[in-house]
Scaffold this motif. Structure first.
Motif, PDB file in Angstrom:
ATOM      1  N   LEU A   1       0.830  -1.209   0.000  1.00 38.87           N
ATOM      2  CA  LEU A   1       0.000   0.000   0.000  1.00 38.87           C
ATOM      3  C   LEU A   1       0.866   1.261   0.000  1.00 38.87           C
ATOM      4  CD1 LEU A   1      -2.822  -1.014   2.524  1.00 38.87           C
ATOM      5  CD2 LEU A   1      -3.002  -0.769   0.047  1.00 38.87           C
ATOM      6  N   ALA A   2       1.956   1.237   0.757  1.00 37.65           N
ATOM      7  CA  ALA A   2       2.852   2.393   0.796  1.00 37.65           C
ATOM      8  C   ALA A   2       3.511   2.614  -0.562  1.00 37.65           C
ATOM      9  CB  ALA A   2       3.908   2.203   1.872  1.00 37.65           C
ATOM     10  N   LEU A   3       3.923   1.542  -1.218  1.00 35.38           N
ATOM     11  CA  LEU A   3       4.542   1.674  -2.536  1.00 35.38           C
ATOM     12  C   LEU A   3       3.534   2.194  -3.560  1.00 35.38           C
ATOM     13  CD1 LEU A   3       6.740  -1.547  -2.649  1.00 35.38           C
ATOM     14  CD2 LEU A   3       7.521   0.810  -2.475  1.00 35.38           C
ATOM     15  N   ASP A   4       2.313   1.725  -3.490  1.00 40.93           N
ATOM     16  CA  ASP A   4       1.277   2.218  -4.401  1.00 40.93           C
ATOM     17  C   ASP A   4       0.983   3.696  -4.152  1.00 40.93           C
ATOM     18  OD1 ASP A   4       0.979  -0.157  -5.727  1.00 40.93           O
ATOM     19  OD2 ASP A   4      -0.746  -0.825  -4.533  1.00 40.93           O
ATOM     20  N   ALA A   5       0.960   4.103  -2.886  1.00 43.08           N
ATOM     21  CA  ALA A   5       0.671   5.494  -2.558  1.00 43.08           C
ATOM     22  C   ALA A   5       1.748   6.430  -3.083  1.00 43.08           C
ATOM     23  CB  ALA A   5       0.527   5.662  -1.047  1.00 43.08           C
ATOM     24  N   ARG A   6       2.972   5.929  -3.206  1.00 47.09           N
ATOM     25  CA  ARG A   6       4.079   6.744  -3.700  1.00 47.09           C
ATOM     26  C   ARG A   6       4.310   6.557  -5.202  1.00 47.09           C
ATOM     27  NH1 ARG A   6       4.843   5.340   1.458  1.00 47.09           N
ATOM     28  NH2 ARG A   6       5.685   6.857   2.899  1.00 47.09           N
ATOM     29  N   CYS A   7       3.409   5.881  -5.872  1.00 45.17           N
ATOM     30  CA  CYS A   7       3.474   5.651  -7.320  1.00 45.17           C
ATOM     31  C   CYS A   7       4.788   4.999  -7.738  1.00 45.17           C
ATOM     32  CB  CYS A   7       3.259   6.953  -8.089  1.00 45.17           C
ATOM     33  SG  CYS A   7       1.647   7.689  -7.799  1.00 45.17           S
ATOM     34  N   TYR A   8       5.222   4.023  -6.975  1.00 43.09           N
ATOM     35  CA  TYR A   8       6.464   3.320  -7.279  1.00 43.09           C
ATOM     36  C   TYR A   8       6.253   2.408  -8.475  1.00 43.09           C
ATOM     37  CZ  TYR A   8      10.508   0.291  -6.858  1.00 43.09           C
ATOM     38  OH  TYR A   8      11.643  -0.412  -7.116  1.00 43.09           O
ATOM     39  N   GLU A   9       7.195   2.446  -9.422  1.00 44.86           N
ATOM     40  CA  GLU A   9       7.153   1.552 -10.574  1.00 44.86           C
ATOM     41  C   GLU A   9       8.497   0.854 -10.675  1.00 44.86           C
ATOM     42  OE1 GLU A   9       5.801   3.299 -14.189  1.00 44.86           O
ATOM     43  OE2 GLU A   9       4.271   4.471 -13.175  1.00 44.86           O
ATOM     44  N   GLU A  10       8.469  -0.424 -10.908  1.00 41.71           N
ATOM     45  CA  GLU A  10       9.689  -1.215 -10.969  1.00 41.71           C
ATOM     46  C   GLU A  10      10.475  -0.906 -12.233  1.00 41.71           C
ATOM     47  OE1 GLU A  10      11.036  -5.893 -10.957  1.00 41.71           O
ATOM     48  OE2 GLU A  10       8.939  -5.359 -10.720  1.00 41.71           O
ATOM     49  N   GLY A  11      11.802  -0.810 -12.096  1.00 41.14           N
ATOM     50  CA  GLY A  11      12.674  -0.656 -13.247  1.00 41.14           C
ATOM     51  C   GLY A  11      12.953   0.772 -13.676  1.00 41.14           C
ATOM     52  N   ILE A  12      12.269   1.749 -13.100  1.00 39.10           N
ATOM     53  CA  ILE A  12      12.509   3.131 -13.482  1.00 39.10           C
ATOM     54  C   ILE A  12      13.737   3.643 -12.731  1.00 39.10           C
ATOM     55  CG2 ILE A  12      11.593   5.477 -13.381  1.00 39.10           C
ATOM     56  CD1 ILE A  12       8.831   4.332 -13.769  1.00 39.10           C
ATOM     57  N   ALA A  13      14.649   4.303 -13.473  1.00 37.67           N
ATOM     58  CA  ALA A  13      15.864   4.817 -12.854  1.00 37.67           C
ATOM     59  C   ALA A  13      15.532   5.991 -11.946  1.00 37.67           C
ATOM     60  CB  ALA A  13      16.847   5.254 -13.933  1.00 37.67           C
ATOM     61  N   ARG A  14      16.213   6.054 -10.805  1.00 44.11           N
ATOM     62  CA  ARG A  14      16.000   7.155  -9.869  1.00 44.11           C
ATOM     63  C   ARG A  14      16.731   8.386 -10.363  1.00 44.11           C
ATOM     64  NH1 ARG A  14      15.095   5.644  -4.109  1.00 44.11           N
ATOM     65  NH2 ARG A  14      14.691   7.848  -4.146  1.00 44.11           N
ATOM     66  N   THR A  15      16.130   9.534 -10.177  1.00 44.27           N
ATOM     67  CA  THR A  15      16.756  10.778 -10.594  1.00 44.27           C
ATOM     68  C   THR A  15      17.019  11.652  -9.372  1.00 44.27           C
ATOM     69  OG1 THR A  15      14.626  11.859 -10.905  1.00 44.27           O
ATOM     70  CG2 THR A  15      15.580  10.749 -12.810  1.00 44.27           C
ATOM     71  N   HIS A  16      17.924  12.576  -9.540  1.00 44.72           N
ATOM     72  CA  HIS A  16      18.239  13.540  -8.487  1.00 44.72           C
ATOM     73  C   HIS A  16      18.181  14.927  -9.102  1.00 44.72           C
ATOM     74  CE1 HIS A  16      19.511  10.386  -5.750  1.00 44.72           C
ATOM     75  NE2 HIS A  16      20.140   9.829  -6.760  1.00 44.72           N
ATOM     76  N   TRP A  17      17.714  15.879  -8.347  1.00 44.20           N
ATOM     77  CA  TRP A  17      17.664  17.240  -8.853  1.00 44.20           C
ATOM     78  C   TRP A  17      19.067  17.790  -9.016  1.00 44.20           C
ATOM     79  CZ3 TRP A  17      13.238  19.747  -5.608  1.00 44.20           C
ATOM     80  CH2 TRP A  17      12.023  19.233  -6.049  1.00 44.20           C
ATOM     81  N   ARG A  18      19.875  17.603  -8.002  1.00 45.44           N
ATOM     82  CA  ARG A  18      21.254  18.070  -8.058  1.00 45.44           C
ATOM     83  C   ARG A  18      22.167  17.001  -7.476  1.00 45.44           C
ATOM     84  NH1 ARG A  18      20.931  23.498  -4.865  1.00 45.44           N
ATOM     85  NH2 ARG A  18      18.733  23.110  -4.660  1.00 45.44           N
ATOM     86  N   VAL A  19      23.305  16.831  -8.092  1.00 48.40           N
ATOM     87  CA  VAL A  19      24.292  15.903  -7.575  1.00 48.40           C
ATOM     88  C   VAL A  19      25.114  16.649  -6.535  1.00 48.40           C
ATOM     89  CG1 VAL A  19      26.277  14.477  -8.157  1.00 48.40           C
ATOM     90  CG2 VAL A  19      24.374  14.645  -9.744  1.00 48.40           C
ATOM     91  N   MET A  20      25.247  16.049  -5.344  1.00 47.59           N
ATOM     92  CA  MET A  20      25.969  16.690  -4.260  1.00 47.59           C
ATOM     93  C   MET A  20      27.472  16.617  -4.513  1.00 47.59           C
ATOM     94  SD  MET A  20      23.679  17.715  -2.169  1.00 47.59           S
ATOM     95  CE  MET A  20      23.863  17.649  -0.434  1.00 47.59           C
ATOM     96  N   SER A  21      28.141  17.756  -4.393  1.00 49.87           N
ATOM     97  CA  SER A  21      29.594  17.808  -4.487  1.00 49.87           C
ATOM     98  C   SER A  21      30.074  18.984  -3.652  1.00 49.87           C
ATOM     99  CB  SER A  21      30.040  17.960  -5.935  1.00 49.87           C
ATOM    100  OG  SER A  21      29.547  19.172  -6.469  1.00 49.87           O
TER     101      SER A  21
END
Length: 73
Positions: free
Chosen positions: A27-47
């Motif tokens: 239920l938690a995964l469905d609520a967060r619209c999780y889909e298998e196989g999709i690459a995770r993105t980041h707004w900014r890479v920390m450096s």
């Protein structure tokens, strides 16, 4: 026979708890619209940038000044 009954009385609640936990997780995964196989993105890479190093130097100097002032009193 008694040992089997004792084991069943322990296994059934554990199994029911595992199923309940899996249901809550799904239920938690469905609520967060999780889909298998999709690459995770980041707004900014920390450096670490030059301004980060400068800010760290300012903090270290400030703490050193506080220690020196406290040592004089």
């Amino acid at each position: 026979v008694q040992r089997i009954k004792a084991m069943v009385s322990i296994i059934i609640p554990v199994f029911a708890g595992a199923i309940r936990h899996a249901n809550n997780l799904s239920l938690a995964l469905d609520a967060r619209c999780y889909e298998e196989g999709i690459a995770r993105t980041h707004w900014r890479v920390m450096s670490i940038a030059k301004r980060d190093i400068a800010a760290g130097g300012v903090v270290v100097a400030y703490v050193a000044a506080l220690v020196l002032i406290a040592g004089l009193n």
